[in-house]
Design a protein around this motif. Structure first.
Motif, PDB file in Angstrom:
ATOM      1  N   GLU A  75      11.082  -3.296  -6.693  1.00  0.00           N
ATOM      2  CA  GLU A  75      10.726  -2.497  -5.520  1.00  0.00           C
ATOM      3  C   GLU A  75      11.917  -1.663  -5.093  1.00  0.00           C
ATOM      4  O   GLU A  75      13.045  -2.153  -5.035  1.00  0.00           O
ATOM      5  N   ARG A 133      13.345   0.700  -1.970  1.00  0.00           N
ATOM      6  CA  ARG A 133      13.148   0.966  -0.542  1.00  0.00           C
ATOM      7  C   ARG A 133      13.912   2.210  -0.145  1.00  0.00           C
ATOM      8  O   ARG A 133      15.082   2.369  -0.492  1.00  0.00           O
ATOM      9  N   LEU A 168       9.902   3.447   3.442  1.00  0.00           N
ATOM     10  CA  LEU A 168       8.982   3.745   2.351  1.00  0.00           C
ATOM     11  C   LEU A 168       9.328   2.815   1.197  1.00  0.00           C
ATOM     12  O   LEU A 168      10.488   2.732   0.787  1.00  0.00           O
ATOM     13  N   ASN A 169       8.327   2.079   0.679  1.00  0.00           N
ATOM     14  CA  ASN A 169       8.509   1.178  -0.459  1.00  0.00           C
ATOM     15  C   ASN A 169       7.739   1.703  -1.659  1.00  0.00           C
ATOM     16  O   ASN A 169       6.585   2.105  -1.523  1.00  0.00           O
ATOM     17  N   LEU A 170       8.362   1.680  -2.835  1.00  0.00           N
ATOM     18  CA  LEU A 170       7.711   2.017  -4.098  1.00  0.00           C
ATOM     19  C   LEU A 170       7.832   0.797  -4.995  1.00  0.00           C
ATOM     20  O   LEU A 170       8.935   0.298  -5.233  1.00  0.00           O
ATOM     21  N   ARG A 171       6.692   0.280  -5.503  1.00  0.00           N
ATOM     22  CA  ARG A 171       6.686  -0.969  -6.257  1.00  0.00           C
ATOM     23  C   ARG A 171       6.065  -0.780  -7.635  1.00  0.00           C
ATOM     24  O   ARG A 171       5.140   0.001  -7.803  1.00  0.00           O
ATOM     25  N   THR A 214       2.654   1.405  -3.128  1.00  0.00           N
ATOM     26  CA  THR A 214       3.546   2.048  -2.177  1.00  0.00           C
ATOM     27  C   THR A 214       3.125   1.632  -0.778  1.00  0.00           C
ATOM     28  O   THR A 214       1.949   1.338  -0.528  1.00  0.00           O
ATOM     29  N   SER A 215       4.085   1.571   0.113  1.00  0.00           N
ATOM     30  CA  SER A 215       3.769   1.293   1.512  1.00  0.00           C
ATOM     31  C   SER A 215       4.684   2.142   2.383  1.00  0.00           C
ATOM     32  O   SER A 215       5.797   2.506   1.987  1.00  0.00           O
ATOM     33  N   TYR A 216       4.180   2.467   3.551  1.00  0.00           N
ATOM     34  CA  TYR A 216       4.941   3.254   4.515  1.00  0.00           C
ATOM     35  C   TYR A 216       4.856   2.552   5.849  1.00  0.00           C
ATOM     36  O   TYR A 216       3.763   2.260   6.335  1.00  0.00           O
ATOM     37  N   ASP A 253      -0.479   0.319   3.277  1.00  0.00           N
ATOM     38  CA  ASP A 253      -0.088  -0.110   1.934  1.00  0.00           C
ATOM     39  C   ASP A 253      -1.219   0.195   0.958  1.00  0.00           C
ATOM     40  O   ASP A 253      -2.376  -0.086   1.243  1.00  0.00           O
TER      41      ASP A 253
END
Length: 189
Positions: free
Chosen positions: A123, A125, A133-136, A156-158, A166
């Motif tokens: 992940e 961040r 913002l997360n990119l997994r 992805t989540s914001y 998410d």
């Protein structure tokens, strides 16, 4: 669902209670002489509840954890017999910095001589003053014997203050029609 947690030094433990509501519809048909014949049709609604328990231990930038899913559960079907949800346990480890994390975990039934599912992920961040913002990406499988048995995950989540959206995709064989999509919205810290 409602989650409650407590922190004592380097240990965090928590409980999650879930209310479950859903519907299961299944139509089984067979093609005979260019005509579809209905073999069976199933339509049932369910309500229920479930409770999870989890705990983690943190030392520096390494975290180890365990989660017991559906320790106490019950599903009440409208037209079928009531059932408990199958219990599962997950345990794993992750290492992280401010901007990334790597993790590995195992998911299985509580008995140790059951089939295990191995999960690996990364992940990234991106943190600003007001948002994250997360990119997994990751993958999981029970045996990694063939491409059909390996599932790839992307997400992805914001998060803006206490609001989070998410989106996740689970895929096998790198085919769009073999994908599952999940979207969630949550509030809280």
């Amino acid at each position: 669902q409602i989650s409650i947690s407590e922190k004592k030094n380097n240990i965090i433990f928590g409980f999650t209670g879930k209310y479950i509501y859903g519907r299961l519809v299944n139509l089984n048909q067979e093609l005979i002489n260019n005509n579809w014949r209905t073999e069976s049709f199933y339509d049932d609604k369910a309500k229920g509840f479930s409770f999870d328990f989890s705990g983690i231990y943190k030392k520096g930038n390494i975290i180890g954890g365990v989660c017991f899913y559906d320790l106490l559960s019950k599903i009440y079907w409208e037209n079928s017999s009531n059932k408990n949800i199958e219990k599962r346990v997950s345990y794993g480890v992750q290492t992280n910095t401010e901007n990334y994390l790597f993790y590995a975990s195992i998911l299985q039934k509580p008995k140790f001589k059951t089939k295990k599912e191995y999960h690996f992920g990364y992940e990234k961040r991106i943190v600003s003053k007001k948002s994250i913002l997360n990119l997994r990406t990751g993958f999981y499988s029970c045996d990694f014997k063939s491409q059909d048995d390996i599932f790839f995950t992307f997400g992805t989540s914001y998060m803006l203050k206490s609001f989070k959206i998410d989106i996740a995709i689970i895929n096998t064989k790198w085919m769009i029609d073999n994908s599952q999509y999940i979207a969630t919205i949550s509030f809280g810290k």
